[in-house]
Design a protein around this motif. Structure first.
Motif, PDB file in Angstrom:
ATOM      1  N   GLN A 193       1.469  -7.251  -2.375  1.00  0.00           N
ATOM      2  CA  GLN A 193       0.039  -7.254  -2.681  1.00  0.00           C
ATOM      3  C   GLN A 193      -0.675  -6.109  -1.962  1.00  0.00           C
ATOM      4  OE1 GLN A 193      -1.872 -10.990  -1.868  1.00  0.00           O
ATOM      5  NE2 GLN A 193      -3.937 -10.179  -2.120  1.00  0.00           N
ATOM      6  N   ARG A 194      -0.319  -5.909  -0.694  1.00  0.00           N
ATOM      7  CA  ARG A 194      -0.946  -4.835   0.078  1.00  0.00           C
ATOM      8  C   ARG A 194      -0.589  -3.463  -0.510  1.00  0.00           C
ATOM      9  NH1 ARG A 194      -5.074  -2.886   2.624  1.00  0.00           N
ATOM     10  NH2 ARG A 194      -4.626  -1.687   4.509  1.00  0.00           N
ATOM     11  N   LYS A 195       0.639  -3.325  -0.986  1.00  0.00           N
ATOM     12  CA  LYS A 195       1.082  -2.072  -1.591  1.00  0.00           C
ATOM     13  C   LYS A 195       0.277  -1.770  -2.847  1.00  0.00           C
ATOM     14  CE  LYS A 195       5.307   0.035  -3.482  1.00  0.00           C
ATOM     15  NZ  LYS A 195       6.775  -0.176  -3.686  1.00  0.00           N
ATOM     16  N   GLN A 196       0.044  -2.795  -3.686  1.00  0.00           N
ATOM     17  CA  GLN A 196      -0.730  -2.603  -4.910  1.00  0.00           C
ATOM     18  C   GLN A 196      -2.171  -2.200  -4.591  1.00  0.00           C
ATOM     19  OE1 GLN A 196      -0.147  -6.380  -6.794  1.00  0.00           O
ATOM     20  NE2 GLN A 196       1.806  -5.800  -7.744  1.00  0.00           N
ATOM     21  N   GLU A 197      -2.737  -2.807  -3.549  1.00  0.00           N
ATOM     22  CA  GLU A 197      -4.102  -2.454  -3.152  1.00  0.00           C
ATOM     23  C   GLU A 197      -4.185  -0.995  -2.720  1.00  0.00           C
ATOM     24  OE1 GLU A 197      -5.027  -5.179  -0.075  1.00  0.00           O
ATOM     25  OE2 GLU A 197      -5.245  -6.915  -1.403  1.00  0.00           O
ATOM     26  N   LEU A 198      -3.173  -0.551  -1.963  1.00  0.00           N
ATOM     27  CA  LEU A 198      -3.177   0.831  -1.475  1.00  0.00           C
ATOM     28  C   LEU A 198      -2.999   1.821  -2.617  1.00  0.00           C
ATOM     29  CD1 LEU A 198      -1.046   0.409   1.772  1.00  0.00           C
ATOM     30  CD2 LEU A 198      -3.435   1.115   1.661  1.00  0.00           C
TER      31      LEU A 198
ATOM     32  N   GLY B  87      -3.795   1.437  -5.641  1.00  0.00           N
ATOM     33  CA  GLY B  87      -5.006   1.453  -6.462  1.00  0.00           C
ATOM     34  C   GLY B  87      -6.161   2.175  -5.824  1.00  0.00           C
ATOM     35  N   GLY B  88      -6.076   2.450  -4.530  1.00  0.00           N
ATOM     36  CA  GLY B  88      -7.156   3.154  -3.844  1.00  0.00           C
ATOM     37  C   GLY B  88      -7.204   4.619  -4.240  1.00  0.00           C
TER      38      GLY B  88
END
Length: 750
Positions: free
Chosen positions: A727-732, A734-735
């Motif tokens: 989840q954290r990887k997807q957030e990053l 997408g930044g």
């Protein structure tokens, strides 16, 4: 000189026709501007020599050696003769009638922590065992002193006393029956007393030589070379020149002269004399480098009084080279001079071999101390100086001030420049015919797209001058796979090693592993350091664990979808937790980096020590009367951070700068602004844990399980962690402001 001598790396073709001393002086002065170098091109008169502490003669006629040797011996001037002829070298030392050696032994004096001292005649000292359980290293008759002994304080500051070794942990000393009872603590330290040595002058040492050899089997060979060098002086005086290369008549005449010296029957190896004489007109850079280095070492002994000087002759040779295929059949015609700068080598190995050297394609990995010596030698030998040639230098490092004392290709004006580029330019100045290419790369897994199998297979050989075992092992594996010859070398303090591998003819060099005597248990590094080596190794591990490994793992996690599956079963949870921690502590700006550094300082130098002293207070005893903090354990004290303390502030700045670099955050060099951030921080008070287990020995640090058995991971925690990271990887990703790779691994460079 009329031509550039092969071994003379200080001279170039522009110096031909000039005085060697004056031409060399200019380059020598550049090596160290703090050393005054003066050229003298007149006779070596007694008035000139009288002002020196040490006199070294090279390439000197025997008559001059005897004259100056007698003068120096009478005046108490240390006298050294260094000479090379072909494949052999000679070294002689005369340090006078009474030379004092203040520190005769290599290495540090032996020291051990005291566990107990008995009252008796004699008293018995029991030493604490080191982490390797080897016990003390004292020998019978060693003189020792004591310090820091509590209770039996009469021993502290006492004159040195001799010891008798009872076993690996116990020593007998003098009468302690009248001393106070031993309580605790103390160190026993070896004392080295000065030694006085007397040396014979050259005129006597020639007839009655004291030759230093590694084993009795080498004595005959060295005695034969001793006679051969004298016979060579006689031949030159008789003929006016050295023996012609591979000329049988000249070789036999040298042998006749050696026999005429009155050498005892059976103490002359005629084959050695013949081999020596047949190539004595040769001039080889590697032989000159070895003998020159040994002579320089003796000069240091003469000027410092440290370590035992040579007693008195030393001979070195590589005559076994003449037995190799291709060298045995060489004739006088093959080795005759050609008016070339390589005539000194041609006299030994022939013109065809010199042409073959010129066609080589070689890779030198590492341009540090050993790399500089290799490159200098390759340049003088003419490696890659012919058609179809290439010498590649690969080194990613830049030059630092601390490199200059041991890396002769560089000057102070080269500081901060790439080593490979500066070294390549220096090689071409020494020998403009060499084609040399500089690569500012690390040869490793990350550059295999550039240094692939085809690259290695096109090479005639690789010379490794790397300073880590891991890098050397990698290079060996590549050469073995591509069947490329490898010359591997390394040093550790005053010791060194050279290994050659020619796959598939020779065995692999063996797996790289850190030497047993330089590894430290983790518990020693983390909790009980007692030497500077322990603190340096701890700091080195700390650097890698903070600024290299986390960044490498983060980048692999972000870029490789199969990162989780590739982790070893027993390490997956640990690595993923590290990745999670690195992601959550990502700094947004410089103040975040400063705050991270401040918290890390508190954790390492206050909290960890407070916890250690809570578990083992200063008054803690391992058993009644035996203090815990004694011998090889020094009781630490926690530090209190002070933003006005220069050491504290420098640590924060360095740590914050590295943390910012790893996370690609712009740093700030404003000390005042950093101090303002630090003063505004309020950290919560640290509360030590009760019952925390701290390992006292190496085996405590590992989970005891049968070989090949792994403890099952916490599957629930592993799944939860993996989901959170995805989840954290997807957030990053997408930044908008995220750049790949996410972090910059920082590799430690001395």
């Amino acid at each position: 000189p009329h031509r550039v001598p092969t071994p003379q790396f200080l001279l170039g073709e522009s110096d031909i026709g000039q005085n060697r001393a004056k031409a060399s002086q200019r380059v020598l002065a550049e090596l160290n501007p703090h050393v005054t170098v003066v050229a003298h091109d007149k006779e070596l008169s007694e008035a000139f020599l009288a002002s020196f502490q040490v006199v070294v003669l090279t390439e000197s006629p025997l008559e001059e050696q005897l004259r100056i040797g007698d003068f120096c011996h009478a005046r108490g001037i240390c006298f050294i003769v260094a000479d090379t002829k072909g494949l052999a070298g000679q070294l002689f030392c005369d340090f006078g009638k009474r030379f004092v050696v203040d520190d005769p032994a290599e290495g540090d004096p032996v020291c051990a922590a005291v566990q107990h001292i008995s009252q008796g005649n004699p008293g018995v000292v029991t030493c604490m065992g080191a982490e390797d359980s080897r016990g003390h290293l004292f020998c019978d008759g060693d003189l020792v002193t004591f310090s820091g002994v509590e209770g039996m304080t009469e021993l502290n500051g006492q004159e040195p006393v001799p010891v008798r070794v009872l076993d690996a942990f116990r020593l007998e000393i003098g009468d302690t029956s009248s001393f106070s009872p031993y309580h605790r603590g103390g160190l026993v330290l070896q004392v080295r007393l000065p030694q006085v040595h007397s040396y014979k002058p050259l005129c006597q040492a020639l007839a009655d030589p004291q030759i230093q050899v590694a084993s009795p089997e080498e004595l005959l060979r060295s005695r034969s070379l001793h006679a051969a060098f004298q016979a060579l002086h006689a031949f030159r005086g008789e003929q006016g020149h050295l023996p012609r290369p591979r000329a049988p008549a000249d070789t036999e005449r040298v042998l006749e002269l050696a026999r005429s010296l009155g050498v005892q029957e059976g103490s002359l190896d005629e084959d050695v004399v013949r081999a020596f004489a047949s190539v004595s007109a040769g001039d080889l850079c590697p032989i000159a480098a070895i003998v020159g280095a040994l002579a320089a070492q003796e000069v240091l002994k003469a000027t410092t009084g440290k370590f035992l000087p040579l007693d008195q002759w030393l001979y070195f040779d590589a005559l076994e080279c003449l037995e190799l295929e291709g060298a045995v059949q060489l004739t006088e015609e093959d080795c005759s001079p050609m008016g070339s700068r390589y005539d000194g080598q041609i006299a030994v190995f022939g013109a065809a071999f010199q042409e073959q050297l010129g066609r080589q394609k070689y890779l030198v990995v590492g341009a540090g101390a050993i790399g500089c010596e290799l490159l200098k030698t390759f340049a003088m030998m003419g490696l890659a100086a012919g058609p179809g040639r290439d010498l590649t230098i690969a080194d990613m490092d830049t030059l630092a001030l601390s490199n200059l004392h041991r890396q002769l290709l560089y000057r102070s004006t080269d500081i901060s420049k790439p080593k490979s580029v500066v070294a390549a330019a220096a090689v071409q100045r020494m020998n403009p015919s060499i084609r040399v290419t500089a690569h500012q790369n690390q040869v490793g897994p990350a550059t295999e797209s550039f240094y692939g199998d085809n690259f290695f297979r096109c090479l005639d050989g690789v010379a490794s001058a790397l300073d880590t075992l891991e890098a050397r092992a990698y290079l060996e594996s590549r050469c073995r796979r591509c069947l490329t010859p490898l010359l591997d070398s390394g040093t550790e303090g005053p010791r060194g090693n050279v290994l050659a591998m020619v796959p598939p003819l020779t065995k692999p060099l063996g797996p790289a592993g850190t030497p047993d005597d330089s590894t430290f248990p983790l518990c020693t590094l983390r909790y009980f350091p007692r030497t500077i080596q322990h603190t340096l190794q701890w700091a080195r591990d700390e650097f890698e664990g903070l600024f290299q490994l986390p960044a490498e793992n983060i980048n692999r996690f972000m870029e490789d979808p199969d990162f989780r599956e590739q982790l070893p079963e027993g390490k997956a949870l640990e690595v993923l937790e590290q990745v999670q921690g690195s992601l959550w502590e990502r700094p947004r700006d410089w103040p975040d980096c400063v705050r991270w550094a401040r918290q890390h300082w508190q954790s390492r130098y206050h909290d960890a020590i407070t916890q250690l002293l809570h578990t083992f207070p200063p008054e803690h005893e391992t058993s009644p009367g035996v203090p815990f903090w004694a011998g090889d354990r020094s009781c630490p004290h926690p530090l209190t951070f002070d933003p006005d303390n220069d050491t504290h502030l420098e640590y924060i700045l360095a740590a914050a700068y590295l943390f910012a670099q790893a996370h690609k955050v712009p740093p700030c060099s404003d000390r005042a602004a950093t101090q303002t951030i630090l003063r505004s921080m309020v950290l919560p008070p640290f509360m030590p844990q009760e019952g925390l287990q701290i390992p006292l020995a190496e085996e405590w640090e590992e989970v005891q399980a049968p070989a090949g058995f792994f403890l099952p991971p916490d599957c629930g925690r592993l799944a939860e962690l993996t989901q959170d990271l995805v989840q954290r990887k997807q957030e990053l990703i997408g930044g908008e402001d995220v750049q790949m790779p996410l972090m910059e691994p920082i590799h430690f460079e001395k």
